[in-house]
Design a protein around this motif. Sequence first.
Motif, short mmCIF file in Angstrom:
data_model
loop_
_atom_site.label_atom_id
_atom_site.label_comp_id
_atom_site.label_asym_id
_atom_site.label_seq_id
_atom_site.Cartn_x
_atom_site.Cartn_y
_atom_site.Cartn_z
N TYR A 115 49.03 54.72 45.19
CA TYR A 115 49.60 54.01 46.20
C TYR A 115 49.57 52.75 45.78
CZ TYR A 115 51.66 57.18 48.74
OH TYR A 115 51.89 58.27 49.49
N ALA A 116 47.80 51.87 45.11
CA ALA A 116 47.08 50.75 44.92
C ALA A 116 47.78 50.51 43.75
CB ALA A 116 45.63 50.72 44.76
N ASP A 117 47.69 51.62 43.20
CA ASP A 117 48.10 51.19 41.23
C ASP A 117 49.65 51.15 41.86
OD1 ASP A 117 46.23 52.01 39.97
OD2 ASP A 117 46.64 54.08 40.65
N GLN A 118 51.25 51.48 42.77
CA GLN A 118 52.06 51.60 43.00
C GLN A 118 52.25 50.11 43.42
OE1 GLN A 118 53.82 54.69 45.36
NE2 GLN A 118 53.43 55.79 44.15
N LEU A 119 51.35 49.48 43.90
CA LEU A 119 51.85 47.82 44.75
C LEU A 119 51.31 47.76 43.22
CD1 LEU A 119 49.98 48.62 47.91
CD2 LEU A 119 52.19 48.14 47.49
N ASP A 120 50.05 47.30 42.97
CA ASP A 120 50.33 46.41 41.43
C ASP A 120 51.67 46.41 40.88
OD1 ASP A 120 48.04 46.05 42.19
OD2 ASP A 120 46.75 47.47 40.66
N GLN A 121 52.10 47.70 40.37
CA GLN A 121 53.28 47.61 39.63
C GLN A 121 54.88 46.86 40.54
OE1 GLN A 121 53.76 49.08 36.93
NE2 GLN A 121 56.04 48.09 36.43
N SER A 122 54.71 46.82 41.82
CA SER A 122 55.43 46.00 41.90
C SER A 122 55.41 44.81 42.35
CB SER A 122 55.51 46.78 43.58
OG SER A 122 56.57 46.19 44.52
N VAL A 123 53.75 44.14 42.30
CA VAL A 123 53.96 43.11 42.00
C VAL A 123 54.64 42.28 40.78
CG1 VAL A 123 52.10 40.92 42.03
CG2 VAL A 123 51.93 42.63 43.32
N GLU A 146 51.46 34.39 48.08
CA GLU A 146 50.83 33.47 48.42
C GLU A 146 49.37 33.14 49.18
OE1 GLU A 146 53.34 29.52 47.81
OE2 GLU A 146 52.88 29.99 45.50
N LYS A 147 50.27 33.86 50.13
CA LYS A 147 49.99 33.61 51.72
C LYS A 147 48.67 34.72 51.94
CE LYS A 147 53.86 32.25 54.81
NZ LYS A 147 54.56 33.21 56.20
N ILE A 148 48.41 35.19 50.75
CA ILE A 148 47.62 36.46 51.24
C ILE A 148 46.33 35.97 50.11
CG2 ILE A 148 48.77 38.17 52.00
CD1 ILE A 148 49.53 39.64 49.49
N GLY A 149 46.55 35.12 49.44
CA GLY A 149 45.85 34.88 47.97
C GLY A 149 45.89 34.71 46.74
N TYR A 150 47.51 35.31 46.45
CA TYR A 150 48.03 35.42 45.38
C TYR A 150 47.98 34.52 43.75
CZ TYR A 150 50.85 37.06 41.70
OH TYR A 150 51.07 37.15 39.62
N SER A 151 47.32 35.45 43.05
CA SER A 151 46.89 34.22 42.08
C SER A 151 46.76 35.31 40.62
CB SER A 151 45.59 33.28 41.89
OG SER A 151 45.72 32.81 41.44
N SER A 152 47.12 35.26 39.65
CA SER A 152 47.13 36.06 38.21
C SER A 152 47.40 37.23 38.51
CB SER A 152 46.22 34.87 37.15
OG SER A 152 46.23 34.09 37.79
N GLY A 153 48.22 37.70 39.49
CA GLY A 153 48.87 39.32 39.29
C GLY A 153 47.79 39.58 40.49
N LYS A 173 43.63 42.58 47.48
CA LYS A 173 44.13 43.89 45.97
C LYS A 173 42.22 43.36 45.67
CE LYS A 173 44.36 43.50 40.99
NZ LYS A 173 45.13 44.98 41.06
N THR A 174 41.53 42.15 45.87
CA THR A 174 40.29 42.44 45.78
C THR A 174 39.09 43.35 45.68
OG1 THR A 174 41.11 39.92 44.20
CG2 THR A 174 38.72 40.41 45.46
N LEU A 175 39.35 43.01 47.67
CA LEU A 175 38.68 43.86 48.16
C LEU A 175 38.82 45.29 48.44
CD1 LEU A 175 39.26 41.65 52.25
CD2 LEU A 175 37.12 42.29 50.55
N PHE A 176 40.21 46.00 47.81
CA PHE A 176 40.39 47.18 47.58
C PHE A 176 39.06 48.07 46.38
CE2 PHE A 176 42.58 50.50 45.48
CZ PHE A 176 42.45 52.21 47.15
N ASP A 177 40.01 46.79 45.57
CA ASP A 177 38.99 46.70 44.12
C ASP A 177 37.64 47.38 43.76
OD1 ASP A 177 41.39 47.68 42.96
OD2 ASP A 177 41.91 46.16 41.89
N GLU A 178 36.53 46.79 45.17
CA GLU A 178 35.79 46.54 45.67
C GLU A 178 34.95 47.13 45.24
OE1 GLU A 178 34.40 42.60 46.40
OE2 GLU A 178 35.03 41.65 44.44
N ASN A 179 35.36 47.86 46.65
CA ASN A 179 34.95 48.79 47.48
C ASN A 179 35.60 50.36 47.26
OD1 ASN A 179 33.52 47.92 49.58
ND2 ASN A 179 35.57 46.15 48.87
N TYR A 180 36.52 50.80 46.11
CA TYR A 180 37.31 51.95 46.15
C TYR A 180 36.64 52.56 45.66
CZ TYR A 180 40.74 55.51 44.81
OH TYR A 180 41.33 56.38 44.78
#
Length: 349
Positions: free
Chosen positions: A226-234, A322-329, A334-341
């Motif tokens: 599901y994390a990959d699906q959200l990346d594709q959706s963005v 932008e409310k969740i700190g989006y910048s350059s994909g 996403k940062t928190l998920f990738d760092e702890n997954y």
Amino acid sequence: MRCPNCGAEVPAGAVACPSCHYDLGLTQRIPVTKVAWCPTCGALVPPDAHSCPKCGAPVGVTARSKSGQAVRDLGIPTIEGPVATDGEDVDEGGADATRAMPRIESAIPSEPGPESATVRHDRMPRTRVLMVAAGAALVLAGGMALWITHPWNPNLYITHAQTDADTSMAGYPGYISALTGQDGSSATTTDSSSDSSDSSSDSSSDTGTKSVYQSISDDYDKLGTYADQLDQSVADLTTTGVSGTESERESGKATADQTAIELSNLIDDIASLDDSDGTYADDISNMTTLGNWLRNRSDAICEAWKLSVTKTTEKKILAPLEKIGYSSGTDSYKTLFDENYDAWKPTEQ
């Protein structure tokens, strides 16, 4: 004569009773044969008067009969006078004059005897009356019972919802016909798609055929998917979501909404994992945190796709990201998920 108040014997011509001093002036006896009435007002007129003492109207010969009695008929019953015996004359106005009193019948019936049928009837209602009253009471009670129970329509007085609730827009695909705790039964859900059916059936099969670790491991892999699906959706949102056709935007929104529903179901599955001995409590807690990060990110993505369908400006479309700190994909969740997954991957105990 006798006093009408106390009944004592009163001498003739007395104006008051010697026993009770009752005023007899108004009760002086006037012989009926010598009475005349005023033809104008009806008052009593003395025999020798030529005018009415009450209204002053003249009382002429026309007002009297040949016998001197008024012609006016008041419907007064005839009173028999005293009967003369041995050729003696009777003084109608004397003290010894008596008249036969008319018989007065009482309107109250006399007391019947104890064996009278009327007494028995008054003391107890007839059998027919009792039967009619009992039948009427039975019909009334039966009618009220039927009105309350409505056996022909048992659902008449049911006030709760009778239609299954569509929960697809609330993160739970399908329809719910009952709520847990409402009637002592668990919620019954009918899935609306094959994908949601697969995800909802995993929780029931986890406790039956899979071990706790296998269930946790499977849910962990789904979080990565599901994390990959959200990346594709963005990525799709920054391209077709901003400048794509109407059908492309509708398709992107539908995909994002479906991912959000399946992600919510997965988080519920993780929370329902049976770890009674607490062996995998830390792993379950870590995966719940990972799932919540993905869900927060998914909510922002779905909001952005919703704005995309309205064909508004690019700035407004990307404002939820932008409310969740989006910048350059990338963004904060996403940062928190990738760092702890990778670090929170469950291991078999």
